[in-house]
Motif scaffolding. Sequence first.
Motif, mmCIF file in Angstrom:
data_model
loop_
_atom_site.group_PDB
_atom_site.id
_atom_site.type_symbol
_atom_site.label_atom_id
_atom_site.label_comp_id
_atom_site.label_asym_id
_atom_site.label_seq_id
_atom_site.Cartn_x
_atom_site.Cartn_y
_atom_site.Cartn_z
ATOM 1 N N MET A 171 0.835 -1.200 0.000
ATOM 2 C CA MET A 171 0.000 0.000 0.000
ATOM 3 C C MET A 171 0.867 1.246 0.000
ATOM 4 S SD MET A 171 -3.115 -1.250 0.204
ATOM 5 C CE MET A 171 -4.027 0.259 0.559
ATOM 6 N N GLY A 172 0.264 2.351 -0.410
ATOM 7 C CA GLY A 172 1.019 3.592 -0.406
ATOM 8 C C GLY A 172 0.140 4.800 -0.179
ATOM 9 N N TRP A 173 0.789 5.873 0.232
ATOM 10 C CA TRP A 173 0.174 7.194 0.324
ATOM 11 C C TRP A 173 0.793 8.072 -0.761
ATOM 12 C CZ3 TRP A 173 -3.958 8.434 3.153
ATOM 13 C CH2 TRP A 173 -4.283 7.645 4.265
ATOM 14 N N TYR A 174 -0.051 8.744 -1.503
ATOM 15 C CA TYR A 174 0.360 9.708 -2.500
ATOM 16 C C TYR A 174 -0.255 11.062 -2.143
ATOM 17 C CZ TYR A 174 1.938 5.947 -5.601
ATOM 18 O OH TYR A 174 2.604 4.870 -6.155
ATOM 19 N N ARG A 175 0.282 12.100 -2.753
ATOM 20 C CA ARG A 175 -0.317 13.419 -2.577
ATOM 21 C C ARG A 175 -0.241 14.199 -3.882
ATOM 22 N NH1 ARG A 175 4.106 16.234 1.549
ATOM 23 N NH2 ARG A 175 5.802 16.490 0.021
ATOM 24 N N GLU A 192 4.512 23.393 2.544
ATOM 25 C CA GLU A 192 4.676 22.653 1.287
ATOM 26 C C GLU A 192 4.116 21.233 1.341
ATOM 27 O OE1 GLU A 192 7.052 24.295 3.012
ATOM 28 O OE2 GLU A 192 8.991 23.234 2.896
ATOM 29 N N ASP A 193 3.668 20.790 2.499
ATOM 30 C CA ASP A 193 2.984 19.504 2.602
ATOM 31 C C ASP A 193 1.500 19.620 2.239
ATOM 32 O OD1 ASP A 193 4.927 18.917 5.548
ATOM 33 O OD2 ASP A 193 5.242 18.037 3.566
ATOM 34 N N THR A 194 1.031 20.830 2.027
ATOM 35 C CA THR A 194 -0.367 21.039 1.662
ATOM 36 C C THR A 194 -0.687 20.338 0.350
ATOM 37 O OG1 THR A 194 -0.515 23.158 2.818
ATOM 38 C CG2 THR A 194 -2.076 22.776 1.021
ATOM 39 N N ALA A 195 -1.695 19.490 0.381
ATOM 40 C CA ALA A 195 -2.076 18.692 -0.793
ATOM 41 C C ALA A 195 -3.296 17.843 -0.442
ATOM 42 C CB ALA A 195 -0.928 17.774 -1.211
ATOM 43 N N VAL A 196 -3.829 17.206 -1.465
ATOM 44 C CA VAL A 196 -4.801 16.132 -1.241
ATOM 45 C C VAL A 196 -4.015 14.831 -1.145
ATOM 46 C CG1 VAL A 196 -6.809 14.905 -2.111
ATOM 47 C CG2 VAL A 196 -6.598 17.372 -2.496
ATOM 48 N N TYR A 197 -4.255 14.086 -0.088
ATOM 49 C CA TYR A 197 -3.541 12.838 0.153
ATOM 50 C C TYR A 197 -4.438 11.652 -0.194
ATOM 51 C CZ TYR A 197 0.291 15.289 2.380
ATOM 52 O OH TYR A 197 1.379 16.099 2.618
ATOM 53 N N TYR A 198 -3.859 10.715 -0.941
ATOM 54 C CA TYR A 198 -4.599 9.557 -1.438
ATOM 55 C C TYR A 198 -3.971 8.251 -0.960
ATOM 56 C CZ TYR A 198 -6.515 12.887 -4.854
ATOM 57 O OH TYR A 198 -7.120 13.953 -5.463
ATOM 58 N N CYS A 199 -4.815 7.314 -0.668
ATOM 59 C CA CYS A 199 -4.412 5.954 -0.353
ATOM 60 C C CYS A 199 -4.472 5.132 -1.642
ATOM 61 C CB CYS A 199 -5.410 5.421 0.676
ATOM 62 S SG CYS A 199 -5.215 3.718 1.161
ATOM 63 N N HIS A 200 -3.535 4.214 -1.809
ATOM 64 C CA HIS A 200 -3.461 3.449 -3.048
ATOM 65 C C HIS A 200 -2.996 2.028 -2.776
ATOM 66 C CE1 HIS A 200 -1.092 2.230 -6.768
ATOM 67 N NE2 HIS A 200 -2.309 2.409 -7.233
ATOM 68 N N LYS A 201 -3.607 1.084 -3.461
ATOM 69 C CA LYS A 201 -3.152 -0.307 -3.421
ATOM 70 C C LYS A 201 -2.168 -0.489 -4.577
ATOM 71 C CE LYS A 201 -4.741 -5.061 -4.160
ATOM 72 N NZ LYS A 201 -3.596 -5.683 -3.519
ATOM 73 N N ASP A 202 -0.971 -0.906 -4.225
ATOM 74 C CA ASP A 202 0.117 -1.022 -5.200
ATOM 75 C C ASP A 202 -0.263 -1.915 -6.382
ATOM 76 O OD1 ASP A 202 3.345 -2.484 -5.400
ATOM 77 O OD2 ASP A 202 2.790 -0.454 -6.009
ATOM 78 N N ALA A 203 0.205 -1.522 -7.557
ATOM 79 C CA ALA A 203 0.042 -2.309 -8.790
ATOM 80 C C ALA A 203 -1.414 -2.487 -9.197
ATOM 81 C CB ALA A 203 0.723 -3.668 -8.652
ATOM 82 N N THR A 204 -2.253 -1.547 -8.807
ATOM 83 C CA THR A 204 -3.668 -1.574 -9.209
ATOM 84 C C THR A 204 -4.118 -0.156 -9.518
ATOM 85 O OG1 THR A 204 -4.653 -1.135 -7.025
ATOM 86 C CG2 THR A 204 -4.061 -3.434 -7.535
ATOM 87 N N ASN A 205 -5.361 -0.046 -9.936
ATOM 88 C CA ASN A 205 -5.960 1.273 -10.138
ATOM 89 C C ASN A 205 -6.912 1.609 -9.000
ATOM 90 O OD1 ASN A 205 -6.160 3.626 -11.694
ATOM 91 N ND2 ASN A 205 -8.078 2.941 -12.605
ATOM 92 N N TYR A 206 -6.665 1.054 -7.838
ATOM 93 C CA TYR A 206 -7.527 1.307 -6.685
ATOM 94 C C TYR A 206 -6.980 2.488 -5.887
ATOM 95 C CZ TYR A 206 -9.336 -3.386 -7.674
ATOM 96 O OH TYR A 206 -9.884 -4.485 -8.278
ATOM 97 N N TRP A 207 -7.781 3.545 -5.842
ATOM 98 C CA TRP A 207 -7.433 4.764 -5.117
ATOM 99 C C TRP A 207 -8.583 5.162 -4.210
ATOM 100 C CZ3 TRP A 207 -2.731 7.255 -5.841
ATOM 101 C CH2 TRP A 207 -1.983 6.864 -6.963
ATOM 102 N N GLY A 208 -8.236 5.816 -3.112
ATOM 103 C CA GLY A 208 -9.266 6.425 -2.297
ATOM 104 C C GLY A 208 -9.711 7.741 -2.910
#
Length: 113
Positions: free
Chosen positions: A34-38, A88-104
Amino acid sequence: QVQLVESGGGLVQAGGSLRLSCAASGIVFSLSAMGWYRQAPGKQRELVAAVTRGSSTKYADSVKGRFTISRDNAKNTLYLQMNSLKPEDTAVYYCHKDATNYWGQGTQVTVSS
């Protein structure tokens, strides 16, 4: 049906802390990397932190030493502890399941100076 639901975002002053959560359903969470993106306005989405199913972690250089990713497989939940927040951390943060197109759906984090 796969669902990744983020929570915990908000407005915080510089130097403050927030903890993001991502509740997962419809996947075998314990076997998922799993990962967090922004994504900040006008910028590309970027990886913030990732965790393997074995709980190995990696971080973007910009957040190393300030953010901690973790997982609770019993609760099917991914976390991101964010300390010493900067504007500079201001952003929309997304959860993601690796190697898929599943995003929060994303959660907004705003850090004021």
